[in-house]
Design a protein around this motif. Structure first.
Motif, mmCIF file in Angstrom:
data_model
loop_
_atom_site.group_PDB
_atom_site.id
_atom_site.type_symbol
_atom_site.label_atom_id
_atom_site.label_comp_id
_atom_site.label_asym_id
_atom_site.label_seq_id
_atom_site.Cartn_x
_atom_site.Cartn_y
_atom_site.Cartn_z
ATOM 1 N N TYR A 133 0.839 -1.181 0.000
ATOM 2 C CA TYR A 133 0.000 0.000 0.000
ATOM 3 C C TYR A 133 0.883 1.243 0.000
ATOM 4 O O TYR A 133 2.007 1.239 0.498
ATOM 5 C CB TYR A 133 -0.892 0.031 1.255
ATOM 6 C CG TYR A 133 -2.014 -0.972 1.228
ATOM 7 C CD1 TYR A 133 -1.777 -2.315 1.506
ATOM 8 C CD2 TYR A 133 -3.312 -0.584 0.909
ATOM 9 C CE1 TYR A 133 -2.811 -3.245 1.469
ATOM 10 C CE2 TYR A 133 -4.351 -1.503 0.878
ATOM 11 C CZ TYR A 133 -4.084 -2.834 1.158
ATOM 12 O OH TYR A 133 -5.107 -3.744 1.112
ATOM 13 N N GLY A 174 -0.870 12.548 5.282
ATOM 14 C CA GLY A 174 -2.183 13.012 5.707
ATOM 15 C C GLY A 174 -3.354 12.345 5.013
ATOM 16 O O GLY A 174 -4.500 12.802 5.170
ATOM 17 N N ARG A 175 -3.089 11.303 4.257
ATOM 18 C CA ARG A 175 -4.171 10.640 3.518
ATOM 19 C C ARG A 175 -4.297 9.181 3.953
ATOM 20 O O ARG A 175 -3.504 8.656 4.724
ATOM 21 C CB ARG A 175 -3.866 10.692 2.008
ATOM 22 C CG ARG A 175 -3.590 12.067 1.471
ATOM 23 C CD ARG A 175 -4.783 12.965 1.586
ATOM 24 N NE ARG A 175 -5.887 12.538 0.755
ATOM 25 C CZ ARG A 175 -6.038 12.895 -0.513
ATOM 26 N NH1 ARG A 175 -5.158 13.665 -1.097
ATOM 27 N NH2 ARG A 175 -7.075 12.457 -1.195
ATOM 28 N N GLY A 176 -5.331 8.530 3.424
ATOM 29 C CA GLY A 176 -5.524 7.106 3.670
ATOM 30 C C GLY A 176 -4.591 6.260 2.814
ATOM 31 O O GLY A 176 -3.882 6.766 1.952
ATOM 32 N N LEU A 177 -4.597 4.966 3.083
ATOM 33 C CA LEU A 177 -3.755 4.055 2.323
ATOM 34 C C LEU A 177 -4.432 3.662 1.024
ATOM 35 O O LEU A 177 -5.658 3.496 0.973
ATOM 36 C CB LEU A 177 -3.466 2.786 3.142
ATOM 37 C CG LEU A 177 -2.365 2.905 4.189
ATOM 38 C CD1 LEU A 177 -2.832 3.716 5.385
ATOM 39 C CD2 LEU A 177 -1.904 1.524 4.635
ATOM 40 N N GLN A 201 0.817 5.447 1.087
ATOM 41 C CA GLN A 201 0.121 6.463 1.865
ATOM 42 C C GLN A 201 0.803 7.800 1.653
ATOM 43 O O GLN A 201 1.951 7.990 2.038
ATOM 44 C CB GLN A 201 0.095 6.122 3.358
ATOM 45 C CG GLN A 201 -0.695 7.130 4.185
ATOM 46 C CD GLN A 201 -0.704 6.797 5.670
ATOM 47 O OE1 GLN A 201 0.271 6.289 6.214
ATOM 48 N NE2 GLN A 201 -1.823 7.071 6.334
ATOM 49 N N PHE A 234 3.748 0.620 2.639
ATOM 50 C CA PHE A 234 3.541 -0.398 3.667
ATOM 51 C C PHE A 234 3.309 -1.754 3.032
ATOM 52 O O PHE A 234 2.562 -1.869 2.047
ATOM 53 C CB PHE A 234 2.301 -0.058 4.509
ATOM 54 C CG PHE A 234 2.429 1.190 5.327
ATOM 55 C CD1 PHE A 234 2.084 2.417 4.791
ATOM 56 C CD2 PHE A 234 2.872 1.131 6.633
ATOM 57 C CE1 PHE A 234 2.192 3.577 5.543
ATOM 58 C CE2 PHE A 234 2.986 2.277 7.400
ATOM 59 C CZ PHE A 234 2.648 3.501 6.846
ATOM 60 N N HIS A 257 -4.293 0.812 -2.084
ATOM 61 C CA HIS A 257 -3.808 -0.520 -2.466
ATOM 62 C C HIS A 257 -3.046 -0.444 -3.783
ATOM 63 O O HIS A 257 -3.524 0.124 -4.764
ATOM 64 C CB HIS A 257 -5.002 -1.464 -2.609
ATOM 65 C CG HIS A 257 -4.624 -2.848 -3.016
ATOM 66 N ND1 HIS A 257 -4.901 -3.360 -4.262
ATOM 67 C CD2 HIS A 257 -3.974 -3.839 -2.345
ATOM 68 C CE1 HIS A 257 -4.451 -4.600 -4.336
ATOM 69 N NE2 HIS A 257 -3.888 -4.915 -3.184
#
Lengths: 116, 114
Positions: free
Chosen positions: B35, B40-43, B37, B88, B45
């Motif tokens: 993933y 300040g944002r979401g992960l 990121q 990640f 895919h």
């Protein structure tokens, strides 16, 4: 197509206060998850749900409760907030394992929570 | 406990260079995912590789998986400034308690200098 929506985006709580974080997904996913992200620690699973009406504990469930009354919504509650719960909270959803197995999780944009 | 551990923790390269990130894990897995990121944002895919696969490609991404060594690598070729983010790895495995959910490592922070 909104994907996964989290509300609120930011919140400051006083120690002992309670609050509910809302997660909504419009992808008809069976599974939903709540993670917390702390600096240098990656994401840790708090609770998850494998379908409407079900919930299960993750790695760090203490101090949190969840509910999944509708398939598209997954709520995370803090009954009595503590400074140790200061974190960024992410909701995610996915198909069940084995279903469309090339797809990963879809994450919301996060809720930044500070407990003072 | 963290299943996946990324290495290095931070990486700084010049635009156009390749970036390689490694991930090690501890238990048997169903699949491993990577993933991204942004700050300040979401992960988001990127790619999923199953336990019976050894290599997978998606655009400028190449992922390898060595289940005997319990390790994976993510290669980003011809990097761009827009690739600057944290990356990640996450392992899909069934825990001792029967829980099946992704377990994330602590990530690699990639900085691509223009």
């Amino acid at each position: 197509n909104a994907g996964v929506t989290q509300t609120p985006k930011f919140r400051v709580l006083k120690t002992g206060q309670s609050m509910t974080l809302l997660c909504a997904q419009d992808m008809n996913h069976e599974y939903m998850y709540w993670y917390r992200q702390d600096p240098g620690m990656g994401l840790r699973l708090i609770h998850y749900s494998v379908g409407e009406g079900t919930t299960a504990k993750g790695e760090v469930p203490d101090g949190y409760n969840v509910s999944r009354l509708k398939k598209q919504n997954f709520l995370l509650g803090l009954e009595s907030a503590a400074p140790s719960q200061t974190s960024v909270y992410f909701c995610a959803s996915s198909y069940s394992p084995g279903q469309k197995s090339n797809y990963g999780y879809t994450f919301g944009s996060g809720t930044r929570l500070t407990v003072v | 406990s963290q299943q996946g551990e990324e290495d290095p923790q931070a990486l700084s390269i010049q635009e156009g260079e390749n970036a390689t990130m490694n991930c090690s894990y501890k238990t048997s897995i169903n699949n491993l995912q990577w993933y991204r990121q942004n700050s300040g944002r979401g992960l988001v895919h990127l790619i999923l590789i199953r336990s019976n696969e050894r290599e997978k490609h998606s655009g400028r991404l190449r992922v390898t998986l060595d289940t005997s060594k319990k390790s994976s690598s993510l290669l980003i070729t011809a990097s761009r400034a827009a690739d600057t983010a944290s990356y990640f790895c996450a392992t899909d495995a069934i825990s001792e308690t029967g829980r099946r959910a992704l377990t994330f490592g602590s990530g690699t922070r990639l900085q691509v200098q223009p």
